[in-house]
Write an enzyme that holds these catalytic residues in place. Structure first.
Site, PDB file in Angstrom:
ATOM      1  N   HIS A   1      37.378  32.029  46.352  1.00 50.74           N
ATOM      2  CA  HIS A   1      36.084  31.402  46.645  1.00 50.74           C
ATOM      3  C   HIS A   1      36.248  30.154  47.518  1.00 50.74           C
ATOM      4  O   HIS A   1      35.337  29.332  47.604  1.00 50.74           O
ATOM      5  CB  HIS A   1      35.386  31.013  45.353  1.00 50.74           C
ATOM      6  CG  HIS A   1      35.248  32.131  44.375  1.00 50.74           C
ATOM      7  ND1 HIS A   1      34.646  33.323  44.705  1.00 50.74           N
ATOM      8  CD2 HIS A   1      35.651  32.241  43.083  1.00 50.74           C
ATOM      9  CE1 HIS A   1      34.676  34.120  43.650  1.00 50.74           C
ATOM     10  NE2 HIS A   1      35.279  33.498  42.657  1.00 50.74           N
TER      11      HIS A   1
ATOM     12  N   HIS B   1      31.965  37.649  43.131  1.00 45.21           N
ATOM     13  CA  HIS B   1      33.181  38.381  42.778  1.00 45.21           C
ATOM     14  C   HIS B   1      33.170  39.791  43.359  1.00 45.21           C
ATOM     15  O   HIS B   1      33.912  40.654  42.897  1.00 45.21           O
ATOM     16  CB  HIS B   1      33.340  38.471  41.257  1.00 45.21           C
ATOM     17  CG  HIS B   1      33.572  37.154  40.609  1.00 45.21           C
ATOM     18  ND1 HIS B   1      32.564  36.422  40.034  1.00 45.21           N
ATOM     19  CD2 HIS B   1      34.700  36.413  40.473  1.00 45.21           C
ATOM     20  CE1 HIS B   1      33.061  35.300  39.555  1.00 45.21           C
ATOM     21  NE2 HIS B   1      34.353  35.263  39.805  1.00 45.21           N
TER      22      HIS B   1
END
Length: 335
Positions: free
Chosen positions: A56, A218
């Site tokens: 991320h 995700h």
């Protein structure tokens, strides 16, 4: 899939070694998987610790530094860090004023941070926990019970970090962090799936000519799939979803917003700025004033093409803390 890596097994460690080489102002423990402010224990500040699965970037390690996080704990790709990392980080940043854990609402993160908080408290460290659950698109998902934590994590870390930098006590830092989360909403859109290094292929199938609305960070699918639309129509859906959700909460009061147009990793700035033009248009049409704007890749999902929109209704204190100086690898102004 071609990737600029040595191997899937070493990708996180290699990235941390690169972070250490690029930012000598940080203490990067590659073996323990902890990134620290060098001055974390100086000044008697509340310590801010966050973390989550890698993939991320720049969240979270890129936000360690003056006016933001004291430490970050990166896990393996899309995998929560372990409690031992969080306890080590809490001890490393504790200066007697307590530690705030900022936790995105994903099951593994919540369980491990809860366990770490208990262990840290047994060692005499006061710990407060703030859960970020700003995603308005999905209530429950593959990774969560309740709403997912996404783009508002950046706003929580920045504003709470500024409060801690000013010397606010733990309870006050935690309270403003919760206010930011409660005042925020996010909505994500994917034009392509992401590819994890271990899998080497897209995490879900998204045919040409289609997009996914309401995705998380995700690589999990969203709530609806539609034929590809122009940016102006995507902005209507994303901004409308956030504002409609805000209208059903206590944060429905009039007031300006901080607007984050966040790239998911593979969308160029040319597209992100063009998309922000449409976001600004929709907000103006809805009568929502924009106090501050941030456009770029901040809370990504590896190589996913797409973006997310985060809006936070800010009061005077929150806006002042947003404007306060910050100096991290990925976010810096005013210093």
């Amino acid at each position: 899939m071609k990737m600029l890596i040595n191997s899937p097994q070493t990708v996180v460690a290699d990235a941390l070694r690169g972070l250490a080489a690029a930012h000598p102002e940080l203490d990067v423990d590659v073996a323990a998987r902890i990134v620290l402010r060098r001055d974390a224990q100086q000044g008697g500040r509340v310590g801010l610790v966050s973390g989550g699965g890698s993939g991320h970037e720049p969240l979270h390690a890129g936000f360690v530094g003056y006016g933001m996080l004291s430490a970050a704990c990166p896990g393996e790709v899309f995998t929560s860090p372990v409690p031992d990392q969080m306890v080590r980080a809490a001890k490393a940043v504790h200066s007697g004023q307590g530690v705030l854990f900022i936790v995105k609402n994903y099951t593994g993160d919540v369980l491990n941070f809860d366990m770490a908080a208990e262990l840290a408290e047994e060692d005499g460290i006061r710990v407060e926990r703030v859960l970020v659950n700003d995603d308005v698109a999905v209530t429950d998902s593959l990774y969560t019970a309740g709403r997912r934590g996404t783009g508002a994590t950046l706003l929580v870390e920045k504003i709470a970090g500024a409060a801690a930098e000013e010397g606010a006590p733990l309870e006050q830092v935690a309270a403003v962090a919760r206010r930011v989360n409660e005042a925020s909403g996010s909505f994500g859109v994917a034009l392509s799936a992401c590819t994890t290094p271990a899998k080497g292929s897209p995490t879900f199938d998204l045919p040409d000519g289609e997009l996914e609305l309401g995705i998380g960070i995700h690589g999990e699918p969203g709530r609806e799939r539609r034929p590809m639309m122009p940016a102006k129509d995507i902005a209507e859906v994303a901004v409308g979803s956030v504002l409609d959700d805000m209208a059903n909460t206590a944060q429905a009061a009039d007031g300006p917003v901080v607007a984050l147009v966040n790239g998911m990793g593979a969308t160029p700035l040319l597209e992100l700025y063009g998309f922000h033009a449409e976001v600004a248009r929709v907000l103006a049409a809805r009568g929502v004033p924009v106090a501050r704007t941030l456009v770029g890749n901040y809370v990504t999902s590896l190589d996913m093409a797409g973006c997310s929109v985060t809006l936070c209704r800010v009061d005077e204190e929150m806006l002042r803390l947003w404007d306060a100086p910050v100096q991290t690898a990925a976010l810096r102004w005013g210093r």
